[in-house]
Every structure is written in structure tokens, then in C-alpha cells.
Design an enzyme around this catalytic site. Structure first.
Site, PDB file in Angstrom:
ATOM      1  N   ARG A  54     -24.156  -5.633  -4.070  1.00  9.41           N
ATOM      2  CA  ARG A  54     -22.819  -5.753  -4.737  1.00  9.41           C
ATOM      3  C   ARG A  54     -22.887  -4.873  -6.082  1.00  9.41           C
ATOM      4  NH1 ARG A  54     -21.842 -10.408  -7.643  1.00  9.41           N
ATOM      5  NH2 ARG A  54     -23.257 -11.445  -6.500  1.00  9.41           N
ATOM      6  N   TYR A 105       4.558   0.456  -5.471  1.00  8.50           N
ATOM      7  CA  TYR A 105       3.647  -0.039  -4.210  1.00  8.50           C
ATOM      8  C   TYR A 105       3.882  -1.530  -4.212  1.00  8.50           C
ATOM      9  CZ  TYR A 105       0.098  -1.233  -1.193  1.00  8.50           C
ATOM     10  OH  TYR A 105      -0.729  -1.756   0.086  1.00  8.50           O
ATOM     11  N   ASP A 176      -0.871   5.359 -11.211  1.00  9.66           N
ATOM     12  CA  ASP A 176      -1.200   5.308  -9.883  1.00  9.66           C
ATOM     13  C   ASP A 176      -0.813   6.646  -9.408  1.00  9.66           C
ATOM     14  OD1 ASP A 176      -0.853   5.104  -6.966  1.00  9.66           O
ATOM     15  OD2 ASP A 176      -0.446   3.098  -7.168  1.00  9.66           O
ATOM     16  N   LYS A 201      -5.127   6.519   1.640  1.00 14.80           N
ATOM     17  CA  LYS A 201      -4.281   7.299   1.898  1.00 14.80           C
ATOM     18  C   LYS A 201      -4.543   8.894   1.815  1.00 14.80           C
ATOM     19  CE  LYS A 201      -1.448   3.666   1.670  1.00 14.80           C
ATOM     20  NZ  LYS A 201      -2.083   2.648   1.260  1.00 14.80           N
TER      21      LYS A 201
END
Length: 364
Positions: A54, A105, A176, A201
Site C-alpha cells: 500500500r 465528468y 481535469d 482513458k
């Protein structure tokens, strides 16, 4: 030190297309692998910097080096774009005012809405392309959330003006950059504090991995984001990271070809009688034809054969969907808007498919 870093330190700045290919690779020593290996490990031998899965992974580091070099900052990778967005929101003080686009989004808007419902923050939605309207809301804000072009409305923000005004009032700015990619737009260069990507994407480009990333320049903010990633557990799997890194190598070629296709499609589709409007920001690979109603839009989507009906975007294949089919989509998005993510197919094949779909949509 990566190959890209070595070149930069030698006084030879690299173009983004080159950086996408060479950054984040192992040092070029004899018998070293050309590509960074995938490290499948949840636990590491104690005494070093990793310790536990982690906290970090060598495969993460390679991708973070590559994305950071492309955007011009220090990158962190997350399990998804929404995990990255959540990590940023989690750093805000209770009661923070967030100014955000009214079209963006859907997942990002949902997170902001839910944070307001919990009493964590107050969000104010604006038309991000209306510079004066955005500036009027900056007073008392903690964060200006910019998406440009917006998803799926394709509005474009005046990044330099908005970011400069936000900084003058002590407002943190995040952009973004998923639609534009660092090949077409580098927000940190015009003063943004944070860049966000759904790396699922265009950065990945092959519709086979879910991943997110934040890129920053401020060391203190970077440390806070690392802490939130660790505490929230929003960490990506090494295989997904490897797939995105592999896809990143062709980012410039894919964006170039898809952008050329999008511009040509707009030229060929413009004026078709089935269309009420054709939205295109003038760059990038996303086009949004708007039909008079939902039924016409659905006929267009159903008639497409080469372009695939799918909700995601940024892959090598062309995908399309009517966005208002999602119940949570903003009501000001037209019922007949279809978001097309243009791929890298041959333009003649792609245009023939979409033009015949337009003809089919026009048939009542």
C-alpha cells in the site's frame, strides 16, 4: 534516473512525444530490461522505503515518473480516476467552498454533491466557459475545479485567466486534463496546482485498465496526497499500472491520429439534416453531435456498426453513447447529445459508418 531525466539534465529538453516513449524506463545498463518489470508483491523486505504494497511499488514508480515527466510535475497513481479525485477532495478543510463546472465528468460531480450532503464542503456550479461567471464565484473559495474541454458538453475554459485569478485570491486549482492529454495541453505550465487524469482513458488508450493519477509540483501537497492514498487504500494493482505504462508509449501517435480523424469527421458530418448541432472544441478526439430528440440519437447509435456503443472513451476504437441515457447525467445536457470518442481507424471507413448512421437516424 530515467532516460528522459538524463536527457533533460544534459540540457536537451525532450518533446512530449519522445517523453512518452522514454520516460519511466530502467537505467540503460548492460543486460537491464528495456521495460520496467511488473512487480507482483504485497510485502517487501523490511528496512527500505517500500515495506508494504500500500506504500509503493516499483511498477508504480515507473508510471509516475513517465506521467510526471509528461505533465511537468510529480505524479501519483490511484486505483481509478475517481479514487484520485476523492483523494484530492479529502485534503480540503471542512466547510471548504469548491467552484466547479456545471458540466463535467459525472463521477466527479457526484463526489462533490455527496461531500456537500455530508457537510464537508459547499460546491458552487458555474459555466466554466463563462470566465466572468467563474471569477465572480472565487471569493472565499478553497478550490477551483476546472475541466476543459468539459465532459460531455465540450466547453473550453480560459485556463491562464482563471488560474491566475484563483491564485490571486489564494484558491487552489485543479484541472481535469483527461480529454486534452498532456500532448495537447499542460495545465501546470500555466500555473495549475493539480492535474487530474482518468488514466483509464487516453493515457492507457486500450480499454483494458482502470487507473487514475494526480500530478502536482508542491512538495507539501504531494506529501498530503500520498498520505491520503495510503490511508484510503486507493492503490492500483501492478498489472493495471503496467498496462497503462505500455499504452502511454503510443500516446502521441494515438492522440495525433484520433484528433485528425475527429476534425475530418466534423467536416464530413457538418450540415447533415439529422443534426440539430455538432459540438467540437477545435482540438482533441471527442465530438458531440446533438440530435433533435432522444429517439433520433438512439437510432444513430444503434445504426453505427464500426463505432461501438460503449460508455468509456479514449481507446484506439471509436465508441459512442447518448449521455442522457444515464439517470444521473446533468439535466442541461441535451437529450439528443451523443458523445463520440474518435479512435484511430481509417478515416474513410469511420466516416462511411457514421454517415450511414446519420442517414438512418434521419429516417423517421
Amino acid at each position: 534516473m530515467s532516460t528522459a531525466d538524463s536527457a533533460a539534465h544534459a540540457g536537451t529538453p525532450l518533446q512530449p512525444a519522445t517523453t512518452a516513449v522514454v520516460a519511466g524506463r530502467p537505467a540503460p545498463t548492460p543486460d537491464a530490461p528495456l521495460n520496467t518489470p511488473v512487480v507482483f508483491a504485497s510485502t517487501f523486505i523490511g528496512g527500505g522505503e517500500l515495506e508494504y504494497g500500500r506504500f509503493g511499488n516499483p511498477t508504480w514508480t515507473a508510471l509516475e515518473d513517465a506521467i510526471g515527466a509528461l505533465e511537468g510535475g510529480d505524479a501519483l497513481v490511484y486505483a481509478s480516476g475517481l479514487a484520485a479525485a476523492n483523494a484530492l477532495i479529502a485534503t480540503l478543510p471542512v466547510g471548504a467552498k469548491v467552484v466547479a463546472p456545471n458540466h463535467a465528468y459525472l463521477g466527479s460531480l457526484t463526489q462533490l454533491d455527496e461531500a456537500q450532503e455530508r457537510g464537508q464542503l459547499t460546491r458552487v456550479y458555474v459555466d466554466i466557459s463563462d470566465t466572468d461567471a467563474v471569477l465572480a464565484e472565487l471569493d472565499g473559495a478553497s478550490l477551483l475545479w476546472i475541466e476543459s474541454p468539459t465532459n460531455p458538453a465540450l466547453e473550453v475554459a480560459d485556463l491562464p485567466t482563471l488560474i491566475a485569478a484563483a491564485h490571486a485570491q489564494g484558491v487552489l486549482t485543479v484541472v481535469d486534463n483527461t480529454f486534452a492529454t498532456p500532448i495537447l495541453q499542460r495545465p501546470l505550465e500555466v500555473g495549475a496546482d493539480v492535474v487530474l487524469h482518468s488514466a483509464t482513458k487516453f493515457l492507457s488508450g486500450h480499454s483494458d485498465a482502470v487507473l487514475g493519477t494526480l500530478i502536482v509540483r508542491d512538495a507539501e501537497l504531494h506529501a498530503r496526497l500520498v498520505n491520503r492514498r495510503t490511508i484510503l487504500g486507493a492503490t492500483p494493482g501492478p498489472m493495471e499500472v503496467y498496462l497503462v505504462l505500455r499504452g502511454l508509449r503510443t500516446l502521441a501517435l494515438r492522440v495525433e491520429r484520433a484528433s485528425q480523424n475527429a476534425a475530418e469527421l466534423v467536416a464530413r458530418m457538418s450540415g447533415h439534416p439529422a443534426l440539430a448541432e455538432l459540438r467540437y472544441p477545435g482540438f482533441g478526439a471527442i465530438v458531440a453531435p446533438v440530435f433533435p430528440d432522444a429517439a433520433t440519437a438512439e437510432r444513430f447509435v444503434a445504426a453505427a456498426q464500426l463505432a461501438r456503443f460503449a460508455t468509456s472513451l479514449g481507446g484506439v476504437e471509436t465508441t459512442l453513447e447518448r449521455r442522457r441515457r444515464w439517470a444521473g447525467e446533468v439535466a442541461t445536457i441535451p437529450e439528443g447529445l451523443v458523445r463520440i470518442s474518435v479512435g484511430i481507424e481509417h478515416i474513410d471507413d469511420l466516416a462511411a459508418d457514421l454517415l450511414q448512421a446519420l442517414d438512418a437516424a434521419a429516417e423517421a
